[in-house]
Scaffold this motif. Structure first.
Motif, PDB file in Angstrom:
ATOM      1  N   SER A 100       0.844  -1.192   0.000  1.00  0.00           N
ATOM      2  CA  SER A 100       0.000   0.000   0.000  1.00  0.00           C
ATOM      3  C   SER A 100       0.881   1.243   0.000  1.00  0.00           C
ATOM      4  N   GLU A 101       0.263   2.369  -0.305  1.00  0.00           N
ATOM      5  CA  GLU A 101       1.029   3.622  -0.343  1.00  0.00           C
ATOM      6  C   GLU A 101       1.625   3.931   1.023  1.00  0.00           C
ATOM      7  N   THR A 102       0.882   3.603   2.097  1.00  0.00           N
ATOM      8  CA  THR A 102       1.416   3.848   3.443  1.00  0.00           C
ATOM      9  C   THR A 102       2.673   3.023   3.670  1.00  0.00           C
ATOM     10  N   LEU A 103       2.609   1.737   3.247  1.00  0.00           N
ATOM     11  CA  LEU A 103       3.779   0.873   3.416  1.00  0.00           C
ATOM     12  C   LEU A 103       4.969   1.434   2.649  1.00  0.00           C
ATOM     13  N   LYS A 104       4.703   1.821   1.396  1.00  0.00           N
ATOM     14  CA  LYS A 104       5.795   2.334   0.562  1.00  0.00           C
ATOM     15  C   LYS A 104       6.414   3.570   1.206  1.00  0.00           C
ATOM     16  N   ALA A 105       5.555   4.452   1.698  1.00  0.00           N
ATOM     17  CA  ALA A 105       6.062   5.674   2.331  1.00  0.00           C
ATOM     18  C   ALA A 105       6.943   5.307   3.523  1.00  0.00           C
ATOM     19  N   ARG A 106       6.493   4.285   4.254  1.00  0.00           N
ATOM     20  CA  ARG A 106       7.271   3.873   5.425  1.00  0.00           C
ATOM     21  C   ARG A 106       8.619   3.291   4.989  1.00  0.00           C
ATOM     22  N   PHE A 107       8.601   2.463   3.937  1.00  0.00           N
ATOM     23  CA  PHE A 107       9.864   1.868   3.457  1.00  0.00           C
ATOM     24  C   PHE A 107      10.817   2.966   2.980  1.00  0.00           C
ATOM     25  N   ARG A 108      10.233   3.971   2.302  1.00  0.00           N
ATOM     26  CA  ARG A 108      11.080   5.045   1.775  1.00  0.00           C
ATOM     27  C   ARG A 108      11.776   5.792   2.892  1.00  0.00           C
ATOM     28  N   SER A 109      11.079   5.978   3.995  1.00  0.00           N
ATOM     29  CA  SER A 109      11.712   6.755   5.058  1.00  0.00           C
ATOM     30  C   SER A 109      12.540   5.873   5.984  1.00  0.00           C
ATOM     31  N   GLU A 110      12.126   4.603   6.154  1.00  0.00           N
ATOM     32  CA  GLU A 110      12.814   3.796   7.166  1.00  0.00           C
ATOM     33  C   GLU A 110      13.857   2.847   6.587  1.00  0.00           C
ATOM     34  N   ILE A 111      13.607   2.289   5.406  1.00  0.00           N
ATOM     35  CA  ILE A 111      14.510   1.240   4.896  1.00  0.00           C
ATOM     36  C   ILE A 111      15.482   1.782   3.853  1.00  0.00           C
ATOM     37  N   LEU A 112      14.957   2.427   2.826  1.00  0.00           N
ATOM     38  CA  LEU A 112      15.822   2.825   1.706  1.00  0.00           C
ATOM     39  C   LEU A 112      17.026   3.673   2.110  1.00  0.00           C
ATOM     40  N   PRO A 113      16.886   4.655   3.017  1.00  0.00           N
ATOM     41  CA  PRO A 113      18.061   5.483   3.331  1.00  0.00           C
ATOM     42  C   PRO A 113      19.221   4.698   3.935  1.00  0.00           C
ATOM     43  N   ARG A 114      18.929   3.507   4.455  1.00  0.00           N
ATOM     44  CA  ARG A 114      19.989   2.747   5.128  1.00  0.00           C
ATOM     45  C   ARG A 114      20.864   1.975   4.150  1.00  0.00           C
ATOM     46  N   TYR A 115      20.481   1.912   2.872  1.00  0.00           N
ATOM     47  CA  TYR A 115      21.231   1.059   1.943  1.00  0.00           C
ATOM     48  C   TYR A 115      21.705   1.827   0.726  1.00  0.00           C
ATOM     49  N   GLU A 116      22.873   1.444   0.275  1.00  0.00           N
ATOM     50  CA  GLU A 116      23.459   2.127  -0.860  1.00  0.00           C
ATOM     51  C   GLU A 116      22.743   1.757  -2.159  1.00  0.00           C
ATOM     52  N   THR A 117      22.371   0.471  -2.292  1.00  0.00           N
ATOM     53  CA  THR A 117      21.701   0.011  -3.508  1.00  0.00           C
ATOM     54  C   THR A 117      20.321  -0.511  -3.165  1.00  0.00           C
ATOM     55  N   ALA A 153      18.429  -3.142  -0.107  1.00  0.00           N
ATOM     56  CA  ALA A 153      17.206  -2.914   0.661  1.00  0.00           C
ATOM     57  C   ALA A 153      16.211  -4.046   0.498  1.00  0.00           C
ATOM     58  N   LEU A 154      16.566  -5.044  -0.326  1.00  0.00           N
ATOM     59  CA  LEU A 154      15.594  -6.095  -0.639  1.00  0.00           C
ATOM     60  C   LEU A 154      15.248  -6.951   0.579  1.00  0.00           C
ATOM     61  N   LEU A 155      16.269  -7.415   1.320  1.00  0.00           N
ATOM     62  CA  LEU A 155      15.995  -8.309   2.458  1.00  0.00           C
ATOM     63  C   LEU A 155      15.085  -7.641   3.488  1.00  0.00           C
ATOM     64  N   PRO A 156      15.411  -6.439   3.985  1.00  0.00           N
ATOM     65  CA  PRO A 156      14.510  -5.826   4.962  1.00  0.00           C
ATOM     66  C   PRO A 156      13.127  -5.533   4.400  1.00  0.00           C
ATOM     67  N   THR A 157      13.041  -5.227   3.100  1.00  0.00           N
ATOM     68  CA  THR A 157      11.719  -4.973   2.515  1.00  0.00           C
ATOM     69  C   THR A 157      10.894  -6.255   2.515  1.00  0.00           C
ATOM     70  N   LEU A 158      11.544  -7.364   2.153  1.00  0.00           N
ATOM     71  CA  LEU A 158      10.833  -8.651   2.169  1.00  0.00           C
ATOM     72  C   LEU A 158      10.359  -8.960   3.590  1.00  0.00           C
ATOM     73  N   HIS A 159      11.255  -8.733   4.552  1.00  0.00           N
ATOM     74  CA  HIS A 159      10.880  -8.957   5.949  1.00  0.00           C
ATOM     75  C   HIS A 159       9.633  -8.161   6.304  1.00  0.00           C
ATOM     76  N   ALA A 160       9.664  -6.885   5.965  1.00  0.00           N
ATOM     77  CA  ALA A 160       8.576  -6.001   6.365  1.00  0.00           C
ATOM     78  C   ALA A 160       7.262  -6.406   5.711  1.00  0.00           C
ATOM     79  N   VAL A 161       7.337  -6.797   4.430  1.00  0.00           N
ATOM     80  CA  VAL A 161       6.100  -7.190   3.742  1.00  0.00           C
ATOM     81  C   VAL A 161       5.562  -8.488   4.334  1.00  0.00           C
ATOM     82  N   GLN A 162       6.476  -9.417   4.622  1.00  0.00           N
ATOM     83  CA  GLN A 162       6.030 -10.677   5.225  1.00  0.00           C
ATOM     84  C   GLN A 162       5.421 -10.409   6.598  1.00  0.00           C
ATOM     85  N   HIS A 163       6.005  -9.477   7.315  1.00  0.00           N
ATOM     86  CA  HIS A 163       5.504  -9.113   8.631  1.00  0.00           C
ATOM     87  C   HIS A 163       4.080  -8.603   8.523  1.00  0.00           C
TER      88      HIS A 163
END
Lengths: 575, 185
Positions: free
Chosen positions: B22-39, B43-53
């Protein structure tokens, strides 16, 4: 003690190398055979197959004494860069033990279905099993069975034959940048697959079949068609696009069975597009012309070469006698040498003959892989939108004869033909085709009307039916010659098949016509003389000798590299 | 030998109209996950974790949406997700029982514990109860050999188990709402 050029010693022989080369690259360049599955010059190094592991000793920088490298562990030669003074053993007991272990490990789950496998005969697993493996299997358990998968328009995957070298996966990620293939799962359940419902249908998809060292990735088009040891290979050049891609034609008993890329780092690297790979089908088309024909009462009637030639020469001559011009439409699908000879035919009849290059088909726009790469990137692969192999070469040859700027393109040719048949108008034309599919347009058909037309073509079509004389020609696979690609590289190709029955190469037809013209246009008067036999190499040297501007045909033609002679794998026994 | 075939290229995946990301999830990933990774690959592993969660498992449609979100190909996403057993590519029950079957636990009585749980729930290892409540799996080392045998129920580690004790622990209330989605990071 270090020498000016660094060297490493492989199996007792010193080999020079340039810094940055890996041990395996040095060995490959020197012709030392080191078994390898996952390594490929065009792909990244993963060192996953482990069969190239070798024993390495390197000099201690302080004492200079040789010491086991990496504490004596075996080193993947594909990944280890060579450094001066290294001593490498690929045939030491330790290295051989590893090769045997890897072979045994790879064969644990590999099905023993070589008799029905398409790769059989060109399979790395077979070769290495013979050279480095053992004759018997100690494995008594059940083999893992995995499915046969449909991956796309051209590619089939027999998963249980796969040895997980991941060359194909790396290809889709690094070369095409499309990333359709992947490794699904882990451990002994690992399989190559695509994402469900997203097939591998990119323009270069066929290359994964060549990359596969075993019989896992197979070509749907070649599936069960021919055992590879029956195939003969002939070096050729991409006949349907302007890329000049180097190819092998694999054929047997007069039939092409497949086309494979031929390595050329300056042109196509190791790859070809699917368009070129499967673009040879027109050679065996049911519409191939198999006999000359002449128009009788408005319809084409089958004829023979002597009769057709006589009528052709007489017709062309009459056009000139009536005060008209003769034109040549040289197709961009024919070889440079043939364009040269055909131009000589029309100029023999009419000094001022109109020379034109046939239509150059263009489909879409040029594309570079991986997307976003620069064209000059040594790893980039370019797909050309121009779908004719020799538009530049034909123009180069015709301009050498008629003078620069005097050669018409197809549009100008149509205009020149449309001017009417009045004085100095075109009254007769020699039209060549050789396109892979029908190419007659209403405009062409319209402008040919009312003139004497000699059509030299491979496939039937409306303008061939409308011609006064039609002569069956040979496709690229049935003759030798040169093509000039989009980057101005002139490359030669060889004849793979004898010409389709009843057909002759355009070059031979030109020689026949020249001979007939020299004999006054009548076969009866030719007596014992015979026309010259078309031989591309002879004509190239003649072209270079006769015209200064065509000197490139003596100096700058790229020829197929000779293949290193395969070493016989049986010992010669003297009786 | 059966001739097994799979039409990978022509397979249809199950789709629903509502996106998993959802857009809320994406917004959360953009602020919480993406900034932590260079590529984006990073960011794939934590994103998969979060979606599975969020959804309990990773349907194919979710993988495609993740690929789209991270500018990867769907194949790269499922390649990674299928490597780790802890990512679920098929539905699982609301709660997950992971019994450790590594060597220490096995010696200390893991087979009996698995049998007891199987008997209690009426399912085999790898299966889910009909009411969709429980999924039972055996996993490799949970890193608690000193207190073997152990099992993980959702996110809670249960140590020094006996078969009877293991069955009793299933009646404990789940901790918090997040735990109803099994293993996650």
């Amino acid at each position: 003690m270090s020498s000016p050029t660094p060297t490493i010693t492989i199996n007792g022989v010193r080999r020079p190398f340039s810094p940055g080369q890996t041990i395996l690259q040095v060995a490959n360049a020197a012709g030392v055979e080191v078994p390898q599955y996952c390594y490929h010059d065009g792909l990244s190094v993963v060192a996953s197959c482990r069969i190239c592991l070798c024993e390495v000793w390197s000099p201690n920088p302080r004492t200079g004494a040789l010491e086991p490298f990496m504490g004596g562990k075996l080193v993947p030669s594909c990944q280890q860069t060579a450094s001066d003074g290294m001593v490498v053993h690929t045939d030491s007991p330790k290295a051989v033990a590893n090769q045997k272990a890897v072979m045994e490990y790879l064969l644990i789950n590999h099905p023993l279905d070589c008799p029905v496998c398409d790769q059989s005969g060109e399979c790395f697993l077979q070769d290495y099993s013979y050279q480095y493996g053992r004759g018997v299997s100690r494995f008594q358990e059940e083999k893992v069975k995995q499915p046969k998968k449909d991956l796309g328009n051209h590619v089939l995957l027999y998963s249980d034959r796969c040895i997980m070298c991941t060359r194909c996966v790396r290809f889709t990620r690094e070369v095409t940048g499309t990333g359709e293939l992947m490794v699904m799962g882990r451990g002994n359940k690992e399989e190559i697959d695509v994402f469900p419902g997203i097939p591998i249908n990119n323009e270069l998809s066929g290359n994964v079949i060549d990359l596969c060292p075993v019989g896992a990735l197979l070509d749907k088009d070649f599936l069960f068609q021919q055992r590879v040891w029956y195939l003969k290979e002939t070096p050729s050049i991409d006949p349907i696009t302007a890329s000049g891609d180097n190819i092998w034609i694999h054929h047997n008993e007069g039939k092409i069975h497949r086309v494979k890329p031929r390595e050329n780092p300056r042109v196509n690297k190791w790859w070809i597009t699917d368009e070129v790979r499967y673009g040879w089908k027109f050679v065996h088309s049911a519409d191939r012309l198999g006999a000359p024909a002449r128009k009788q009462y408005g319809y084409p009637a089958q004829s023979d070469f002597p009769r057709a030639y006589e009528i052709a020469v007489a017709g062309l001559r009459r056009a000139v006698e009536d005060g008209g011009r003769v034109a040549l439409l040289a197709s961009p699908m024919i070889a440079c040498e043939e364009a040269y000879l055909l131009a000589q035919v029309v100029r023999e009849i009419d000094r001022e003959a109109v020379l034109a290059v046939g239509p150059v088909p263009v489909k879409g726009s040029d594309r570079v892989y991986p997307p976003g790469a620069s064209e000059d990137d040594p790893r980039a692969f370019k797909v050309h939108a121009e779908k004719a192999p020799n538009a530049r070469g034909v123009r180069r040859v015709l301009e050498a004869l008629a003078g620069p700027g005097q050669v018409l393109d197809f549009e100008a040719f149509l205009r020149a033909m449309g001017k009417g048949t009045g004085s100095s108008g075109v009254r007769a034309a020699l039209v060549t085709g050789n396109y892979p599919s029908a190419w007659t347009t209403p405009e062409l058909l319209g402008c040919l009307g009312g003139k004497f037309i000699v059509a030299i073509d491979t496939l039937a079509g409306p303008h061939v039916d409308a011609a006064d004389i039609s002569l069956p020609a040979a496709t690229f696979a049935e003759k030798s010659g040169t093509f000039e690609n989009a980057r101005g590289m002139i490359q030669s190709f060889e004849r793979a098949l004898t010409a389709f029955e009843g057909a002759r190469p355009e070059g031979q037809i030109a020689f026949d016509l020249l001979h007939l013209i020299a004999c006054g246009g009548e076969y009866e008067r030719a007596g014992a003389t015979r026309p010259e036999v078309y031989d591309a190499a002879d004509i190239r040297s003649r072209m270079a000798a006769e015209h200064e501007t065509l000197g490139v045909f003596a100096s700058a033609v790229g020829h197929p590299a000779p293949r290193p002679q395969a070493r016989p794998d049986m010992r010669l026994v003297e009786i | 030998m059966a001739w097994i075939t799979k039409n990978s290229a022509g397979m249809k995946i199950e789709k629903r109209s509502e996106p998993y990301l959802s857009e809320t999830l994406k917004a959360r990933f953009r602020s919480e996950i993406l900034p932590r990774y260079e590529t984006s690959m990073g960011a794939l592993l934590p994103t998969l974790h979060a979606v599975q969660h969020e959804h309990g498992w990773l349907p194919h449609q979710a993988l495609m949406e993740i690929a789209d979100f991270l500018s990867l190909t769907p194949a790269e996403v499922i390649d990674t997700a299928s490597f780790y057993e802890e990512y679920w590519l098929r539905p699982k029950g609301k709660r997950l029982i992971a019994v450790c079957r590594s060597i220490a636990c096995e010696f200390c009585g893991q087979p009996e514990i698995t049998e007891a749980i199987k008997a209690r729930l009426g399912i085999d290892v790898g299966e889910t109860t009909d009411d969709g409540e429980w999924t039972l799996v055996e996993v490799e080392c949970l890193g608690s050999c000193d207190s073997a045998p152990v099992m993980l129920v959702d996110e809670k580690l249960h140590e020094w188990l006996t078969p009877a004790e293991a069955v009793k622990r299933l009646d404990e209330k789940p901790i918090g709402s997040a735990s109803s989605h099994g293993l996650h990071g």
